[in-house]
Every structure is written in C-alpha cells, then in structure tokens.
Design an enzyme around this catalytic site. Sequence first.
Site, PDB file in Angstrom:
ATOM      1  N   ASP A  34     -32.426  23.591 -56.870  1.00 54.65           N
ATOM      2  CA  ASP A  34     -33.561  22.699 -56.612  1.00 54.65           C
ATOM      3  C   ASP A  34     -34.303  22.446 -57.908  1.00 54.65           C
ATOM      4  OD1 ASP A  34     -32.782  23.072 -54.064  1.00 54.65           O
ATOM      5  OD2 ASP A  34     -34.676  23.922 -53.344  1.00 54.65           O
ATOM      6  N   ASP A  38     -35.142  18.942 -59.467  1.00 51.07           N
ATOM      7  CA  ASP A  38     -36.513  18.523 -59.765  1.00 51.07           C
ATOM      8  C   ASP A  38     -36.643  18.002 -61.187  1.00 51.07           C
ATOM      9  OD1 ASP A  38     -37.311  19.179 -57.302  1.00 51.07           O
ATOM     10  OD2 ASP A  38     -38.407  21.000 -57.841  1.00 51.07           O
ATOM     11  N   LEU A  84     -27.514   2.064 -22.950  1.00 50.71           N
ATOM     12  CA  LEU A  84     -26.282   2.559 -22.333  1.00 50.71           C
ATOM     13  C   LEU A  84     -26.524   2.872 -20.865  1.00 50.71           C
ATOM     14  CD1 LEU A  84     -25.104   5.161 -25.018  1.00 50.71           C
ATOM     15  CD2 LEU A  84     -24.045   2.955 -24.541  1.00 50.71           C
ATOM     16  N   GLU A 113     -19.142  11.429 -28.370  1.00 52.12           N
ATOM     17  CA  GLU A 113     -20.109  11.823 -29.412  1.00 52.12           C
ATOM     18  C   GLU A 113     -21.294  12.484 -28.739  1.00 52.12           C
ATOM     19  OE1 GLU A 113     -21.268   8.230 -31.456  1.00 52.12           O
ATOM     20  OE2 GLU A 113     -19.179   7.682 -31.795  1.00 52.12           O
ATOM     21  N   LYS A 115     -25.057  12.812 -27.789  1.00 53.22           N
ATOM     22  CA  LYS A 115     -26.138  11.836 -27.663  1.00 53.22           C
ATOM     23  C   LYS A 115     -27.396  12.466 -28.252  1.00 53.22           C
ATOM     24  CE  LYS A 115     -28.241   8.840 -24.129  1.00 53.22           C
ATOM     25  NZ  LYS A 115     -29.525   8.827 -24.729  1.00 53.22           N
ATOM     26  N   ASP A 117     -31.115  12.992 -29.328  1.00 50.37           N
ATOM     27  CA  ASP A 117     -32.352  12.603 -28.655  1.00 50.37           C
ATOM     28  C   ASP A 117     -33.410  12.192 -29.670  1.00 50.37           C
ATOM     29  OD1 ASP A 117     -33.911  12.076 -26.528  1.00 50.37           O
ATOM     30  OD2 ASP A 117     -34.342  14.154 -26.003  1.00 50.37           O
ATOM     31  N   ARG A 136     -35.694  -0.210 -32.278  1.00 48.16           N
ATOM     32  CA  ARG A 136     -34.990  -0.984 -31.267  1.00 48.16           C
ATOM     33  C   ARG A 136     -35.906  -1.999 -30.570  1.00 48.16           C
ATOM     34  NH1 ARG A 136     -33.983  -0.095 -25.929  1.00 48.16           N
ATOM     35  NH2 ARG A 136     -32.179  -1.223 -25.151  1.00 48.16           N
ATOM     36  N   GLU A 171     -29.349   7.078 -35.060  1.00 47.04           N
ATOM     37  CA  GLU A 171     -30.501   7.712 -34.429  1.00 47.04           C
ATOM     38  C   GLU A 171     -31.378   8.411 -35.465  1.00 47.04           C
ATOM     39  OE1 GLU A 171     -30.224   6.982 -31.315  1.00 47.04           O
ATOM     40  OE2 GLU A 171     -31.619   8.269 -30.199  1.00 47.04           O
ATOM     41  N   TYR A 223     -24.018   5.986 -36.236  1.00 48.46           N
ATOM     42  CA  TYR A 223     -22.909   5.972 -35.273  1.00 48.46           C
ATOM     43  C   TYR A 223     -22.433   4.589 -34.863  1.00 48.46           C
ATOM     44  CZ  TYR A 223     -27.002   5.787 -32.143  1.00 48.46           C
ATOM     45  OH  TYR A 223     -28.197   5.464 -31.545  1.00 48.46           O
ATOM     46  N   LYS A 287     -17.238   6.452 -25.617  1.00 51.42           N
ATOM     47  CA  LYS A 287     -16.972   5.080 -26.067  1.00 51.42           C
ATOM     48  C   LYS A 287     -15.479   4.802 -26.065  1.00 51.42           C
ATOM     49  CE  LYS A 287     -20.914   5.458 -29.190  1.00 51.42           C
ATOM     50  NZ  LYS A 287     -21.440   5.512 -30.545  1.00 51.42           N
ATOM     51  N   LYS A 311     -25.574  12.237 -19.046  1.00 48.54           N
ATOM     52  CA  LYS A 311     -26.842  12.946 -19.265  1.00 48.54           C
ATOM     53  C   LYS A 311     -26.765  14.354 -18.695  1.00 48.54           C
ATOM     54  CE  LYS A 311     -30.012   9.936 -20.864  1.00 48.54           C
ATOM     55  NZ  LYS A 311     -31.158   9.641 -20.090  1.00 48.54           N
ATOM     56  N   CYS A 405     -66.780  34.077 -29.613  1.00 49.63           N
ATOM     57  CA  CYS A 405     -65.491  34.564 -30.098  1.00 49.63           C
ATOM     58  C   CYS A 405     -65.106  35.852 -29.353  1.00 49.63           C
ATOM     59  CB  CYS A 405     -65.581  34.823 -31.598  1.00 49.63           C
ATOM     60  SG  CYS A 405     -64.149  35.673 -32.239  1.00 49.63           S
ATOM     61  N   CYS A 408     -65.401  38.813 -32.265  1.00 56.34           N
ATOM     62  CA  CYS A 408     -66.643  39.261 -32.899  1.00 56.34           C
ATOM     63  C   CYS A 408     -67.889  38.946 -32.074  1.00 56.34           C
ATOM     64  CB  CYS A 408     -66.776  38.663 -34.300  1.00 56.34           C
ATOM     65  SG  CYS A 408     -67.135  36.897 -34.274  1.00 56.34           S
ATOM     66  N   CYS A 423     -63.630  30.112 -34.461  1.00 54.33           N
ATOM     67  CA  CYS A 423     -64.668  31.051 -34.801  1.00 54.33           C
ATOM     68  C   CYS A 423     -64.955  30.816 -36.278  1.00 54.33           C
ATOM     69  CB  CYS A 423     -64.216  32.490 -34.597  1.00 54.33           C
ATOM     70  SG  CYS A 423     -65.467  33.637 -35.176  1.00 54.33           S
ATOM     71  N   CYS A 428     -65.708  37.568 -39.280  1.00 53.78           N
ATOM     72  CA  CYS A 428     -65.103  37.910 -37.992  1.00 53.78           C
ATOM     73  C   CYS A 428     -63.915  38.829 -38.196  1.00 53.78           C
ATOM     74  CB  CYS A 428     -64.662  36.658 -37.247  1.00 53.78           C
ATOM     75  SG  CYS A 428     -63.695  37.030 -35.768  1.00 53.78           S
TER      76      CYS A 428
HETATM   77  S1  IVH Z   1     -24.172   4.128 -29.080  1.00 49.75           S
HETATM   78  C1  IVH Z   1     -24.114  -0.160 -27.668  1.00 49.75           C
HETATM   79  N1  IVH Z   1     -24.058   6.644 -29.790  1.00 49.75           N
HETATM   80  O1  IVH Z   1     -28.834   6.604 -26.764  1.00 49.75           O
HETATM   81  C2  IVH Z   1     -24.127   1.307 -27.869  1.00 49.75           C
HETATM   82  N2  IVH Z   1     -26.087   5.829 -28.864  1.00 49.75           N
HETATM   83  O2  IVH Z   1     -29.289   5.736 -24.000  1.00 49.75           O
HETATM   84  C3  IVH Z   1     -25.287   1.740 -28.619  1.00 49.75           C
HETATM   85  N3  IVH Z   1     -27.898   7.475 -28.767  1.00 49.75           N
HETATM   86  O3  IVH Z   1     -30.128   3.440 -27.506  1.00 49.75           O
HETATM   87  C4  IVH Z   1     -25.541   3.168 -28.567  1.00 49.75           C
HETATM   88  N4  IVH Z   1     -26.774   9.138 -29.661  1.00 49.75           N
HETATM   89  O4  IVH Z   1     -30.610   5.373 -29.155  1.00 49.75           O
HETATM   90  C5  IVH Z   1     -24.812   5.669 -29.258  1.00 49.75           C
HETATM   91  N5  IVH Z   1     -23.838   8.841 -30.518  1.00 49.75           N
HETATM   92  C6  IVH Z   1     -24.587   7.864 -29.981  1.00 49.75           C
HETATM   93  C7  IVH Z   1     -25.932   8.074 -29.602  1.00 49.75           C
HETATM   94  C8  IVH Z   1     -26.655   7.022 -29.033  1.00 49.75           C
HETATM   95  C9  IVH Z   1     -27.933   8.750 -29.173  1.00 49.75           C
HETATM   96  C10 IVH Z   1     -29.035   6.761 -28.127  1.00 49.75           C
HETATM   97  C11 IVH Z   1     -29.283   5.375 -28.670  1.00 49.75           C
HETATM   98  C12 IVH Z   1     -29.192   4.468 -27.470  1.00 49.75           C
HETATM   99  C13 IVH Z   1     -29.465   5.415 -26.354  1.00 49.75           C
HETATM  100  C14 IVH Z   1     -28.915   4.901 -25.044  1.00 49.75           C
END
Ligand code: IVH
Length: 664
Positions: A34, A38, A84, A113, A115, A117, A136, A171, A223, A287, A311, A405, A408, A423, A428
């Site tokens: 690092d 730097d 999706l 893949e 998903k 969050d 989006r 994402e 992705y 996919k 999900k 508190c 104290c 406090c 204290c």
């Molecule tokens: S593909 C047309 N791949 O999930 C396909 N989406 O519920 C576009 N997301 O809006 C999405 N991981 O924000 C894709 N490996 C992944 C993802 C992913 C998370 C999110 C993305 C999408 C949402 C749909």
Amino acid sequence: MATEEIIQKAEALRKEIRYHSYRYYVLDQPEITDYEFDKLYRSLVDLETKYPDIVTNDSPTQRVGGKASNDFQKVKFKKPMLSLANAFSGDELKAFDARIRAGLADKYEYITELKIDGLSMNLIYENGRLLQGLTRGDGRVGEDVTANVKTIKSIPLFIENAPPYMEVRGEVYMPRKSFIALNEKRDEAGVMPFANCRNAAAGSLRQLDPHVTAARHLDFFAYALGEAEGLDIHTQEELLKQLQRFHFRVNPNYKKCASIDEVIEEVGRWEDKRKSLGYDTDGMVIKVNDFEQQNKLGATVKDPKWAMAYKYPPEEAITQIKKIIVTMGRTGVLTPSADVTPVPLAGTIVKRATLHNIDFIHEKDIREGDFVTIYKAGEIIPEIAGVLKDRRSGAEKEFEMPKTCPVCGETVSRPEGEAAVRCTNARCGGILRQKLIHFASRDAMNIDGLGPAIVDGLLAYNLINDPADLYDLKEDDIRQMERMGEKSAGNIVKAIADSKERGLAKLLFALGIRFLGAKGADILATRFHTMENIMMADIQHIQSVDGMGDVIAHSVVEYFQDEKNKQMISRLKGHGVVMHELKEEIEGDAFLNEIVVLTGKLTSMGRHEASEIIKKNGGTTQSSITKTTTLVIAGEDAGSKLEKARAKGITVIDEADFLKRIGR
Ligand code: IVH
C-alpha cells in the site's frame, strides 16, 4: 507549461496506477505494498498539481471530486434496463424450462449466476473512457450518478482496447464489512442506520457529495451489456470472460448447466453457501447462454423471456421482547437493545437485537412484551424487521430512554437533530471504563490481562482517571485490589510497559477518536509518521489523504484541539509511549518521490537493505525500468538495465553517490 515529456510521464504513472488498482481492487492480488502504491499516487498528484492542464478526466486522481449536482439528471436508455421474473421453487424453474424448450428448436444451455443484492447500474464507455453511470430508474429513464460511480475503485475509468461504444451493466453493492462499519458509525453519530446492504448501497449512491460516497466503500460486479458496438460476443459465458478481460470485477461463481436439473442442483448448492460470502445475495439468476437464442425468445415489456431470478426465502424468526435494556458505548452513546426469548436464526441462537436509538423504536412502535420478526442484517447483526401488532395483549409497555446516565447518574442529553442520547459527563465512569477497555484491547495497545474485570477494579480503587494513568501504576497499587496476587500484578505492570512499543497506528486507534477505526488509524500513521504531524494537520490536509473522509478529518482535528486530550498525549509521551510509526519508519527525504531501480551488485550492502533504505528515505523501488522510473542505482557489473536507463535518459548514480546521498 507542461512539456511533452511531462505529459507522457503523467500518462505512464496513470497506467501503472490503473494496473495496480486492478490488481488490488478487482483481483485482490496486489503486487506492491500500500505504501508503494500511495507513493505512486502521490507522484501523480504532485505532477498534476504542478501542471493542472495535464489532468485528464479518466485520471485515477479524479475518482473523488466531480461536481456535486443537486439533482440527478434523467437520461433515457438506448436499450431498456429490464427486470427479471421470479421463481420460488424447483417446479417454477421447470415450468420456465418448458417455456424455453417450446420456444427453441435447438439444444440450449444455461448459465447460473448469483443474484447480487444491490442496485443495477448502466456504465457508458466511449472509446474506453467512462462517460456516464446511470441507475436503473424506471427501466426506460435512469438517473445520472456518474460522480458517485467514479468513486468505486474497481470500476475502470479507462479500458484498454475497448470498442468505440459500450454499455456495461451490473450491480453496485455494499460489502457486508463496509455495511456493518457504516451502521456502527451511524449509531455512534445518532443517525438512523440502514436496514440492509442494499438500502445502504442505494443511499450511498444518491449522495450529493461524492466524498461521502467514496467513504462508503461500494463495489461492483459486471454481468451484462447494454447497447454496444464492435463487440463480437455470442454467449453469456463469453461475455463474462470478456468483461474480465476489460478488467471489470465479475463474480466467479457462475456455472454453465446443460439441463434444468443441473440448474436446480446448483441453486440448492448455494442456498447455504452464499451466507458465508462477503456480500448479500438474494437468489440466483438463470440465463440462456446463447445470445441468438436469447434474441429468438425475446422479452415482455418488463422481463426477458430467456432469464429468471430464483429467490431464496429470506431468513426470519419470530420471538418476543422480554426487556429493553440500555448500554453505553465508548463515546458515551446510550444504546437501547432488546433482550428477546432465545430463538435460532441463520445458524446462531439470537438472544439480543439492537434497537439503535429512540427514533428507531418510535418509528417501528416497538414495546416491551411485543412479538417481533427478526432477521440478520449483513448476515450478522440481529435486527428487528417489524412488530406483530395483532399479537398484542395490551400488557406491552412503551419504552422511554432514561433521563439520567445508567452509569454515573448525571443528566443525559440529546443533541439537536440527532437520534443518539449521550452522557456528556466527562468524568462518567461508564465512558472511562469503555475507553480503558478499548485502549487495552487487542487491536489497540494489546495489553495482555487488562480486561473488563481488572479495569473495573482499577476504577473502583480510584487508581486511574485516563489511559495515561495506566503507565503510572506500580505493582503495589495493583496489589491493593481484591484477589490480586503478586504474580498477576507483576504481569499486568509488565504488559502495560510492553505496550509502549506498539507504534503510532495502534496508539491512534487506542485513543478512541470518534469514527477513527483501526484501518483509518493505520492510514494516518503511514501518511503522517508522527503524532506531532497529525496534531498539526488541519482538516483539509487530513481529508486529502485517500481513505480519510470529511467526518473522520473533522473528528481527528476536534480531538486534538481539546486541551485535555493534548495533555494526555503529552503524559503518554512522558511515559515513553512510542509516538511514531514503526512500520514504515521514515529517516529522511533523500529519495523523496523517486522511483528507483537497483541494478548490478552493491559492495556495501545487499539489495534488500538498499531498497529498505530507499523506502525509509521517501522513495519507491521497482524491479524493472518502466516509463515511471526516475533513478537507477548501478552497482558492479550492471548489465542491460543500465543500458536501457541510459538510452531512456534516466538519471543513473553509482554506489558511492548512493552512499553519499544517505550520508554514509
Ligand atoms: S441480469 C435482463 N444478473 O436483479 C437481465 N441481474 O431482479 C438483467 N441482479 O435488475 C439482469 N444479480 O439489478 C442479472 N447476476 C445478475 C444479477 C442481476 C443481481 C439484479 C439486477 C436486476 C434484478 C432483477
């Protein structure tokens, strides 16, 4: 005016910094320390400060800065950002597969893949340069958050060998570690915490000040592609590989599956495994691999027909609040938490959930005796999602924060606009107790044996009033305490004495300066080298250090403005507590900002020793001559490197010059 040579030197530095950022932030395999990084960065900053007209938009120095616009411009997508369709069971995945089979005459494969969050992001690159980052929005029109997106270190600002136009989608997310640290800071500062990593990422991306976003440590997985010209890619698998070649972070946990049964197996395999990742995932995305087949299948107005999100059910538990208790943090914040009937949740038995502050309790209308749904934020911190109001019996008790508190007994206060109750009694015992425990803890001064019980004893016997007093303690003082043998007392005194040598980074962290974590303390120590330098630094100076936000800078400066703190530091110093950084000990500036290559044999010392000396004198070493090399030290029998250096016009010195420079 900058000469062509200067422009080229800056470009070479940028290229090198880009490469090392990629090694660090994308691959997680740095090649240099690092400190060396730097230095490189600093050289570029210095050059660009001296010649402001050479700064380019895609320079790594331009990640944080940009303009803080007070509204995020709306921009229409060339290709809509679809969402999706969801599946919640294997049967629903099989139904999806049946639709695919009906729509395609040929064989097909899937890619699964994780998903992630977070929030989806569309990055527009023109001739390899990052032009815009769009959220989006409603899928047709997004919002321009470019200044904030640029602060994400793993997102390339410039891509080599890129097509003329390309949109990369993926994402933006907040790693769990950053999320937990952020919420801790918010609790301490009396601001509402985020409920989960996704909300935290969304909130961070919509900041008006990119400095704030930068301090939130967001990250990105690529992705998908939006509109793109001049790319010859035929499958999702090829796309993920190409995105990696463009130096994006691509989640490695994707898999090609030949059948829906394989997909279902993969989905099952990740159900638990995903919990140990450093980021939140809420499912898997399935996919169709082949792009031509994707096109054939098409899309509805909302979702592509060739993909599906599986999900996972969120992990929640229902339990009852037995009691709401209040504890005190290191900085004197009184924090309420709920003692609940023990309940298993995501691998542990939860007995307590944080309630953060009184506003949180009011907002959710949480009462003692309530049945509540709990979940784990960032897979770690038990949180209350909501109250099951229809299970109320009428016997539930509303909670009020104590007016005094609990430690104290002094009146507590709630600063205007903050949710935290503090406090403010500087004397204290509760605050001092937390301060001392923290000071002695492992990541701080690491004083073996000085845990909460001993701290309580020392306070009860009135032996200490602040951390500096620890270094005054004699064996006899400690032996007064009940159940304290001669040997243990001796060990504690020795452990306290040993802790004097921890160095500046540990000491800074140990002081318990608000918002300054162990990492921040490390950065400050490396940058400023001595306590004195830090105490003299102003807000701007501290803020200019990479990794130091506005909030930390203010807090550090405020800490050292306080007379009491200054006196304590001076007493620590008087006791011989080391006040400088040990790791990168700086001896001088004989090689300040020089990037040095050693070649040939030195007679007075080995290469390692020589490069250590260069580093201690402000320089960086490299193993081979590049565009950034500023100096070559040639020992005996120096070969091709020496020729190369001469050919490039780089300054060359011999061993005698080297020794002279370092005063030997
Ligand atoms: S593909 C047309 N791949 O999930 C396909 N989406 O519920 C576009 N997301 O809006 C999405 N991981 O924000 C894709 N490996 C992944 C993802 C992913 C998370 C999110 C993305 C999408 C949402 C749909």
